[in-house]
Design a protein around this motif. Structure first.
Motif, PDB file in Angstrom:
ATOM      1  N   THR A  13       0.824  -1.211   0.000  1.00 47.10           N
ATOM      2  CA  THR A  13       0.000   0.000   0.000  1.00 47.10           C
ATOM      3  C   THR A  13       0.856   1.258   0.000  1.00 47.10           C
ATOM      4  OG1 THR A  13      -1.548  -1.311   1.318  1.00 47.10           O
ATOM      5  CG2 THR A  13      -2.074   0.998   1.006  1.00 47.10           C
ATOM      6  N   ALA A  14       2.096   1.167   0.488  1.00 50.04           N
ATOM      7  CA  ALA A  14       3.004   2.312   0.395  1.00 50.04           C
ATOM      8  C   ALA A  14       3.268   2.675  -1.062  1.00 50.04           C
ATOM      9  CB  ALA A  14       4.308   2.013   1.116  1.00 50.04           C
ATOM     10  N   LEU A  15       3.285   1.676  -1.941  1.00 55.17           N
ATOM     11  CA  LEU A  15       3.471   1.962  -3.368  1.00 55.17           C
ATOM     12  C   LEU A  15       2.298   2.771  -3.909  1.00 55.17           C
ATOM     13  CD1 LEU A  15       4.851  -1.488  -4.630  1.00 55.17           C
ATOM     14  CD2 LEU A  15       6.134   0.612  -4.175  1.00 55.17           C
ATOM     15  N   ILE A  16       1.089   2.444  -3.460  1.00 54.14           N
ATOM     16  CA  ILE A  16      -0.066   3.259  -3.850  1.00 54.14           C
ATOM     17  C   ILE A  16       0.100   4.675  -3.302  1.00 54.14           C
ATOM     18  CG2 ILE A  16      -2.574   3.486  -3.737  1.00 54.14           C
ATOM     19  CD1 ILE A  16      -2.746   0.489  -3.281  1.00 54.14           C
ATOM     20  N   GLY A  17       0.567   4.769  -2.057  1.00 51.18           N
ATOM     21  CA  GLY A  17       0.772   6.083  -1.452  1.00 51.18           C
ATOM     22  C   GLY A  17       1.757   6.933  -2.231  1.00 51.18           C
ATOM     23  N   VAL A  18       2.830   6.318  -2.700  1.00 46.26           N
ATOM     24  CA  VAL A  18       3.809   7.069  -3.490  1.00 46.26           C
ATOM     25  C   VAL A  18       3.160   7.583  -4.773  1.00 46.26           C
ATOM     26  CG1 VAL A  18       5.945   6.884  -4.818  1.00 46.26           C
ATOM     27  CG2 VAL A  18       5.804   5.872  -2.541  1.00 46.26           C
ATOM     28  N   GLY A  19       2.361   6.731  -5.419  1.00 42.21           N
ATOM     29  CA  GLY A  19       1.678   7.162  -6.634  1.00 42.21           C
ATOM     30  C   GLY A  19       0.700   8.291  -6.382  1.00 42.21           C
ATOM     31  N   VAL A  20      -0.065   8.187  -5.300  1.00 44.25           N
ATOM     32  CA  VAL A  20      -1.043   9.227  -4.974  1.00 44.25           C
ATOM     33  C   VAL A  20      -0.346  10.536  -4.610  1.00 44.25           C
ATOM     34  CG1 VAL A  20      -2.782   9.889  -3.268  1.00 44.25           C
ATOM     35  CG2 VAL A  20      -2.856   7.609  -4.297  1.00 44.25           C
ATOM     36  N   ALA A  21       0.742  10.449  -3.824  1.00 46.51           N
ATOM     37  CA  ALA A  21       1.467  11.662  -3.441  1.00 46.51           C
ATOM     38  C   ALA A  21       2.123  12.320  -4.653  1.00 46.51           C
ATOM     39  CB  ALA A  21       2.521  11.325  -2.389  1.00 46.51           C
ATOM     40  N   THR A  22       2.607  11.511  -5.578  1.00 43.80           N
ATOM     41  CA  THR A  22       3.156  12.070  -6.817  1.00 43.80           C
ATOM     42  C   THR A  22       2.079  12.798  -7.604  1.00 43.80           C
ATOM     43  OG1 THR A  22       4.807  10.288  -6.934  1.00 43.80           O
ATOM     44  CG2 THR A  22       4.358  11.513  -8.967  1.00 43.80           C
ATOM     45  N   ALA A  23       0.901  12.197  -7.657  1.00 37.34           N
ATOM     46  CA  ALA A  23      -0.207  12.830  -8.376  1.00 37.34           C
ATOM     47  C   ALA A  23      -0.620  14.143  -7.722  1.00 37.34           C
ATOM     48  CB  ALA A  23      -1.403  11.878  -8.424  1.00 37.34           C
ATOM     49  N   ALA A  24      -0.496  14.234  -6.393  1.00 34.62           N
ATOM     50  CA  ALA A  24      -0.918  15.440  -5.682  1.00 34.62           C
ATOM     51  C   ALA A  24      -0.085  16.649  -6.062  1.00 34.62           C
ATOM     52  CB  ALA A  24      -0.836  15.212  -4.178  1.00 34.62           C
ATOM     53  N   LEU A  25       1.119  16.432  -6.561  1.00 35.53           N
ATOM     54  CA  LEU A  25       2.000  17.538  -6.951  1.00 35.53           C
ATOM     55  C   LEU A  25       2.028  17.744  -8.460  1.00 35.53           C
ATOM     56  CD1 LEU A  25       4.975  16.869  -4.490  1.00 35.53           C
ATOM     57  CD2 LEU A  25       3.149  18.560  -4.280  1.00 35.53           C
ATOM     58  N   ARG A  26       1.023  17.203  -9.143  1.00 37.78           N
ATOM     59  CA  ARG A  26       0.918  17.379 -10.589  1.00 37.78           C
ATOM     60  C   ARG A  26      -0.365  18.132 -10.931  1.00 37.78           C
ATOM     61  NH1 ARG A  26       2.921  12.146 -14.039  1.00 37.78           N
ATOM     62  NH2 ARG A  26       5.056  12.039 -13.220  1.00 37.78           N
ATOM     63  N   PRO A  27      -0.408  18.766 -12.105  1.00 35.55           N
ATOM     64  CA  PRO A  27      -1.656  19.413 -12.546  1.00 35.55           C
ATOM     65  C   PRO A  27      -2.771  18.380 -12.683  1.00 35.55           C
ATOM     66  CG  PRO A  27       0.217  20.120 -13.884  1.00 35.55           C
ATOM     67  CD  PRO A  27       0.706  18.991 -13.043  1.00 35.55           C
ATOM     68  N   ARG A  28      -3.987  18.851 -12.693  1.00 30.55           N
ATOM     69  CA  ARG A  28      -5.153  17.974 -12.672  1.00 30.55           C
ATOM     70  C   ARG A  28      -5.123  16.938 -13.789  1.00 30.55           C
ATOM     71  NH1 ARG A  28     -10.063  18.494 -10.275  1.00 30.55           N
ATOM     72  NH2 ARG A  28      -9.498  20.599  -9.603  1.00 30.55           N
ATOM     73  N   GLY A  29      -4.720  17.304 -14.969  1.00 30.90           N
ATOM     74  CA  GLY A  29      -4.776  16.386 -16.097  1.00 30.90           C
ATOM     75  C   GLY A  29      -3.687  15.336 -16.111  1.00 30.90           C
ATOM     76  N   VAL A  89      -1.152   7.347 -10.107  1.00 24.89           N
ATOM     77  CA  VAL A  89      -2.044   6.568  -9.238  1.00 24.89           C
ATOM     78  C   VAL A  89      -2.197   5.152  -9.776  1.00 24.89           C
ATOM     79  CG1 VAL A  89      -4.380   6.383  -8.322  1.00 24.89           C
ATOM     80  CG2 VAL A  89      -3.276   8.622  -8.454  1.00 24.89           C
ATOM     81  N   VAL A  90      -2.417   5.021 -11.082  1.00 24.43           N
ATOM     82  CA  VAL A  90      -2.546   3.699 -11.696  1.00 24.43           C
ATOM     83  C   VAL A  90      -1.260   2.904 -11.536  1.00 24.43           C
ATOM     84  CG1 VAL A  90      -2.882   2.487 -13.884  1.00 24.43           C
ATOM     85  CG2 VAL A  90      -4.320   4.450 -13.320  1.00 24.43           C
ATOM     86  N   ALA A  91      -0.115   3.575 -11.727  1.00 28.13           N
ATOM     87  CA  ALA A  91       1.173   2.888 -11.571  1.00 28.13           C
ATOM     88  C   ALA A  91       1.361   2.398 -10.141  1.00 28.13           C
ATOM     89  CB  ALA A  91       2.311   3.825 -11.971  1.00 28.13           C
ATOM     90  N   GLY A  92       0.970   3.209  -9.173  1.00 31.02           N
ATOM     91  CA  GLY A  92       1.075   2.786  -7.780  1.00 31.02           C
ATOM     92  C   GLY A  92       0.212   1.577  -7.486  1.00 31.02           C
ATOM     93  N   PHE A  93      -1.026   1.589  -7.979  1.00 31.38           N
ATOM     94  CA  PHE A  93      -1.906   0.435  -7.789  1.00 31.38           C
ATOM     95  C   PHE A  93      -1.332  -0.803  -8.471  1.00 31.38           C
ATOM     96  CE2 PHE A  93      -5.389   3.299  -6.508  1.00 31.38           C
ATOM     97  CZ  PHE A  93      -5.974   2.533  -5.512  1.00 31.38           C
ATOM     98  N   ALA A  94      -0.816  -0.651  -9.677  1.00 32.16           N
ATOM     99  CA  ALA A  94      -0.273  -1.800 -10.399  1.00 32.16           C
ATOM    100  C   ALA A  94       0.908  -2.410  -9.644  1.00 32.16           C
ATOM    101  CB  ALA A  94       0.155  -1.369 -11.805  1.00 32.16           C
ATOM    102  N   GLY A  95       1.794  -1.568  -9.131  1.00 27.93           N
ATOM    103  CA  GLY A  95       2.917  -2.077  -8.365  1.00 27.93           C
ATOM    104  C   GLY A  95       2.484  -2.797  -7.105  1.00 27.93           C
ATOM    105  N   ALA A  96       1.480  -2.237  -6.409  1.00 25.54           N
ATOM    106  CA  ALA A  96       0.990  -2.858  -5.179  1.00 25.54           C
ATOM    107  C   ALA A  96       0.359  -4.210  -5.462  1.00 25.54           C
ATOM    108  CB  ALA A  96      -0.019  -1.930  -4.502  1.00 25.54           C
ATOM    109  N   VAL A  97      -0.475  -4.289  -6.499  1.00 21.50           N
ATOM    110  CA  VAL A  97      -1.136  -5.551  -6.839  1.00 21.50           C
ATOM    111  C   VAL A  97      -0.107  -6.586  -7.275  1.00 21.50           C
ATOM    112  CG1 VAL A  97      -2.713  -6.646  -8.476  1.00 21.50           C
ATOM    113  CG2 VAL A  97      -3.330  -4.461  -7.411  1.00 21.50           C
TER     114      VAL A  97
END
Length: 369
Positions: A200-216, A222-230
């Motif tokens: 789940t830390a991998l998902i967290g890294v993906g989500v935190a990375t997304a938080a510092l990016r523009p909306r688009g 986020v998808v990459a974080g989920f894929a790594g976690a799964v």
């Protein structure tokens, strides 16, 4: 009116938990009771012993995670909500969906033994990581300002996963076959207690990375974080088919992920210190920052030594003021970064910056006096 450091540091009008946090904790508590009732029905033995064994490693694991959160501590209510979501909502969702998949799909298709293996290897990793990661996506949507870098994502992801793993372990210990409880505890509580936090830390890294990016540009990390976690979760669960060799290789993969996350944490800590050194000197004219303060803020060690010195010479009140100063300075530096990335509007920047500067000025007057 007196300053409320906790409210200023959290960026809220008051230090009281928000309505969202209260609702999340309440719903999670109800889900936890329902999940335990489902997990422990039909033949569970030694439930009290199972609870004790599941909770035994928790203080050490929590201490390790919180030790990573010293440079810019996250709000305690948010951490509690994350842990509660993992222990309640995520466990209940995973229990219902995994059981349905086993009974309706895998067992009729493959039989009892292969059906359990397919559920553990194919269904469970996807369902459990989605259930745990949902609250992290919620943070990205509702409290994006709390996600200032990969360290925050790792902290929140690990807290969610610890809640999930603790409740899951209760069921494993309660249903351990006679004579295997000690081995089950060694395997789950000592050998692999970090499986869920790593995933789940991998998902967290993906989500935190997304938080510092523009909306688009937020979907891909986020998808990459989920894929790594799964993928990590599935490899670990499927490794038992190859015996000790398979488990050993999966364990090495987990160690590799742990080392990789350690490197990410180290680099993120250096980045945060660099932001402090870059952005705070501009406030020297206001009297809230001096060169000695910048040296003190340059590492966790110098921050800790400064607090210990103030505590020994002036007492706990000034030491607490110094801790508030350190955190406010760090929050201000990261605010500048979000503003530079175009993630914060001008009026939002000023509304967050001015209370932090006010707190720094008042705190500095206390610990310098």
């Amino acid at each position: 009116m007196p300053l409320d450091p906790r409210a200023i540091l959290a960026g809220r009008p008051t230090a009281r938990p928000s309505v969202g946090v209260v609702v999340t904790v309440a719903v999670s508590s109800v889900c936890l009771l329902v999940a335990l009732a489902l997990l422990l029905r039909g033949g569970a033995t030694g439930v009290a012993t199972a609870v004790v064994l599941a909770l035994a490693p928790l203080p050490l694991l929590l201490a390790g995670i919180l030790a990573l959160d010293r440079l810019e501590p996250e709000p305690p209510d948010a951490l509690v909500a994350a842990f509660g979501w993992g222990a309640g909502v995520a466990v209940l969702l995973a229990t219902v969906v995994n059981t349905a998949g086993l009974d309706l799909v895998w067992r009729p298709m493959l039989g009892a033994e292969l059906g359990l293996y397919a559920t553990a290897s194919l269904t469970a990793p996807v369902v459990e990581e989605l259930a745990k990661g949902a609250v992290l996506v919620g943070l990205l949507w509702f409290r994006r300002h709390e996600l200032n870098g990969p360290t925050d994502g790792i902290i929140y992801g690990s807290m969610v996963a610890l809640g999930f793993a603790t409740v899951e372990n209760i069921s494993y210990y309660a249903f351990a076959p006679e004579g295997t409880l000690a081995w089950t505890f060694v395997l789950r509580g000592i050998v692999s207690p970090l499986l869920h936090p790593l995933c789940t830390a991998l998902i967290g890294v993906g989500v935190a990375t997304a938080a510092l990016r523009p909306r688009g540009r937020r979907v891909l990390p986020v998808v990459a974080g989920f894929a790594g976690a799964v993928a990590l979760h599935a490899v670990w669960n499927a490794s038992t088919a190859a015996g000790l060799v398979g488990v050993g290789l999966a364990y090495l993969l987990g160690v590799g992920v742990l080392v990789g996350l350690g490197v990410v944490l180290h680099r993120d800590r250096r980045r945060i210190v660099g932001l402090v050194q870059q952005h705070l000197p501009q406030y020297a004219a206001l009297g809230v920052v001096e060169p000695g303060d910048l040296r003190m803020l340059s590492s966790l060690r110098t921050r800790r030594l400064a607090r210990e010195r103030v505590r020994s010479t002036r007492g706990h009140g000034p030491a607490r003021a110094l801790a508030d100063y350190q955190q406010a300075a760090t929050e201000l530096a990261m605010l500048h970064r979000r503003y530079g990335l175009g993630l914060v509007l001008d009026d939002e920047f000023v509304a967050r910056r001015d209370p932090l500067l006010l707190l720094m000025g008042h705190a500095r007057a206390v610990f310098v006096r």
